[in-house]
Design a protein around this motif. Structure first.
Motif, PDB file in Angstrom:
ATOM      1  N   CYS A 116      56.848  12.466 -52.339  1.00  0.00           N
ATOM      2  CA  CYS A 116      55.317  13.062 -52.780  1.00  0.00           C
ATOM      3  C   CYS A 116      54.828  13.284 -51.573  1.00  0.00           C
ATOM      4  N   VAL A 117      54.412  14.620 -51.314  1.00  0.00           N
ATOM      5  CA  VAL A 117      53.761  15.118 -50.126  1.00  0.00           C
ATOM      6  C   VAL A 117      52.269  15.753 -50.577  1.00  0.00           C
ATOM      7  N   ALA A 118      51.296  14.930 -50.034  1.00  0.00           N
ATOM      8  CA  ALA A 118      49.935  15.549 -50.361  1.00  0.00           C
ATOM      9  C   ALA A 118      49.471  16.504 -49.409  1.00  0.00           C
ATOM     10  N   PHE A 119      48.835  17.671 -49.951  1.00  0.00           N
ATOM     11  CA  PHE A 119      48.446  18.801 -49.083  1.00  0.00           C
ATOM     12  C   PHE A 119      46.731  18.573 -49.505  1.00  0.00           C
ATOM     13  N   TYR A 120      45.885  18.925 -48.383  1.00  0.00           N
ATOM     14  CA  TYR A 120      44.616  19.278 -48.551  1.00  0.00           C
ATOM     15  C   TYR A 120      44.671  20.989 -48.301  1.00  0.00           C
ATOM     16  N   PRO A 121      44.814  21.631 -49.146  1.00  0.00           N
ATOM     17  CA  PRO A 121      45.187  23.021 -48.871  1.00  0.00           C
ATOM     18  C   PRO A 121      43.947  23.900 -48.186  1.00  0.00           C
ATOM     19  N   GLU A 122      42.660  23.290 -48.197  1.00  0.00           N
ATOM     20  CA  GLU A 122      41.467  23.839 -47.527  1.00  0.00           C
ATOM     21  C   GLU A 122      41.566  23.627 -45.982  1.00  0.00           C
ATOM     22  N   GLY A 123      42.366  22.498 -45.666  1.00  0.00           N
ATOM     23  CA  GLY A 123      42.475  22.279 -44.117  1.00  0.00           C
ATOM     24  C   GLY A 123      41.372  21.218 -43.467  1.00  0.00           C
ATOM     25  N   THR A 124      40.449  21.189 -44.386  1.00  0.00           N
ATOM     26  CA  THR A 124      39.127  20.459 -43.714  1.00  0.00           C
ATOM     27  C   THR A 124      38.044  20.112 -44.875  1.00  0.00           C
ATOM     28  N   LEU A 125      37.131  19.629 -44.725  1.00  0.00           N
ATOM     29  CA  LEU A 125      36.168  19.394 -45.495  1.00  0.00           C
ATOM     30  C   LEU A 125      35.537  20.798 -46.149  1.00  0.00           C
ATOM     31  N   THR A 126      35.311  20.897 -47.377  1.00  0.00           N
ATOM     32  CA  THR A 126      34.686  22.333 -47.839  1.00  0.00           C
ATOM     33  C   THR A 126      33.510  22.404 -47.276  1.00  0.00           C
ATOM     34  N   ARG A 127      33.152  23.554 -47.040  1.00  0.00           N
ATOM     35  CA  ARG A 127      31.787  23.936 -46.570  1.00  0.00           C
ATOM     36  C   ARG A 127      31.022  24.807 -47.541  1.00  0.00           C
ATOM     37  N   ASP A 128      31.659  24.997 -48.656  1.00  0.00           N
ATOM     38  CA  ASP A 128      30.763  25.589 -49.810  1.00  0.00           C
ATOM     39  C   ASP A 128      29.739  24.996 -49.987  1.00  0.00           C
ATOM     40  N   PRO A 129      28.248  25.486 -49.990  1.00  0.00           N
ATOM     41  CA  PRO A 129      27.214  24.628 -50.125  1.00  0.00           C
ATOM     42  C   PRO A 129      27.165  23.794 -51.235  1.00  0.00           C
ATOM     43  N   ASP A 130      27.787  24.074 -52.640  1.00  0.00           N
ATOM     44  CA  ASP A 130      27.823  23.424 -53.721  1.00  0.00           C
ATOM     45  C   ASP A 130      29.114  22.585 -53.885  1.00  0.00           C
ATOM     46  N   GLY A 131      29.953  22.484 -52.796  1.00  0.00           N
ATOM     47  CA  GLY A 131      30.976  21.629 -52.990  1.00  0.00           C
ATOM     48  C   GLY A 131      32.266  22.088 -53.677  1.00  0.00           C
ATOM     49  N   TRP A 132      32.205  23.392 -54.096  1.00  0.00           N
ATOM     50  CA  TRP A 132      33.465  23.998 -54.614  1.00  0.00           C
ATOM     51  C   TRP A 132      34.367  24.204 -53.616  1.00  0.00           C
ATOM     52  N   PRO A 133      35.839  24.051 -53.842  1.00  0.00           N
ATOM     53  CA  PRO A 133      36.945  24.439 -53.027  1.00  0.00           C
ATOM     54  C   PRO A 133      36.843  25.808 -52.402  1.00  0.00           C
ATOM     55  N   MET A 134      37.274  25.826 -51.101  1.00  0.00           N
ATOM     56  CA  MET A 134      37.072  26.856 -50.128  1.00  0.00           C
ATOM     57  C   MET A 134      38.505  27.807 -50.402  1.00  0.00           C
ATOM     58  N   THR A 135      38.659  28.871 -49.652  1.00  0.00           N
ATOM     59  CA  THR A 135      40.109  29.513 -49.589  1.00  0.00           C
ATOM     60  C   THR A 135      40.844  28.800 -48.832  1.00  0.00           C
ATOM     61  N   GLY A 136      42.228  28.535 -49.273  1.00  0.00           N
ATOM     62  CA  GLY A 136      43.157  27.592 -48.874  1.00  0.00           C
ATOM     63  C   GLY A 136      44.009  28.262 -47.672  1.00  0.00           C
TER      64      GLY A 136
END
Length: 277
Positions: A116-136
């Protein structure tokens, strides 16, 4: 295909990390039945706190299918942390170097070996003001299309309430709940056996991110923005605003000089003109 054994170093990390996690956060974990029992696969997870890799790894560890994360290469050189990273088989990412593609190759090899390989597709902490996923970013899609392995979307929420993004101090009380919801595999079959152009990878990544976002909507009980936050576009817009402000100040200074004003009066004129634009 046999599953990867947990091994000494993963068990050692669990002994260190699990007790504080059990004390600090409650758990609401759902969807473990979607984690494949055998064979290689990848998970794609949203990222909203510096501690959510530990909280998510706890969830994944309890499924019996331990993940291999892609992590910054510098972590592999730091004493005990480096020893644990190497011992647990994490994958170093050498950004902006000749070895940048080695992480991609290692991820493919791991999946093909049944891991199993785990990806964080956003590449970093989300910068969305409300914590939603960003573009990946497209790395997860690239590995998925290359291997045709299952892609398990996972949303998490709660670690960010314990330690908000970019915060230096945790909010310990009241005790927070770490919510994890794993979904069924993302259907990427329509992208198989096609040329992996940037457009195709972008579209596949959008499908992956939409799956994560839907799961997070279920956890939070609210709808995400129709258009995900795009940090690249935000940087471009910020540069445009900065350039506009610079041009405005330059025009203001030029007007003051042309009118023959100097000293404090000229500075006041510049301020007034700048405020009027």
């Amino acid at each position: 295909m046999p599953r990867r054994r947990i091994g000494f170093w993963y068990r050692f990390a669990a002994v260190i990390c699990k007790p504080p996690l059990l004390v600090l956060i409650k758990r609401d974990w759902r969807g473990m039945e979607h984690i494949p029992a055998d064979g290689g696969f990848i998970t794609v997870v949203n990222h909203n706190s510096h501690i959510d890799p530990f909280a998510y790894a706890h969830f994944q560890y309890n499924t019996g299918r331990v993940p291999r994360f892609l992590a910054k290469s510098g972590l592999f050189k730091k004493g005990l942390v480096g020893a644990v990273m190497r011992g647990t088989g994490q994958i170093p990412v050498y950004r902006e170097s000749a070895d940048a593609l080695s992480a991609f190759r290692a991820a493919i090899d791991a999946v093909q070996c049944g891991e199993c390989v785990a990806f964080y597709p956003e590449g970093t902490l989300t910068r969305d003001p409300d914590g939603w996923p960003m573009t990946g970013k497209t790395g997860a899609a690239r590995v998925a299309l290359q291997t045709k392995c299952p892609v398990i979307p996972i949303a998490q929420w709660g670690a960010n309430e314990l330690l908000p993004p970019y915060a230096k101090k945790p909010n310990l009380l009241p005790r927070k709940t770490h919510h994890v919801l794993a979904g069924p595999p993302v259907d990427l079959s329509r992208f198989y056996d096609r040329e992996m152009t940037p457009e195709l990878l972008k579209e596949a990544t959008e499908v992956i991110m939409a799956s994560i976002t839907r799961l997070l909507e279920e956890i939070r009980g609210e709808k995400a923005p129709a258009v995900p936050y795009d940090p690249r576009k935000e940087r471009i817009e910020q540069r445009r605003r900065t350039q506009e402000q610079t041009r405005s100040r330059t025009r203001g200074r030029g007007g003051a000089v042309a009118s023959g004003r100097t000293g404090p009066g000229a500075r006041e004129a510049v301020r007034e003109e700048g405020q009027g634009t």
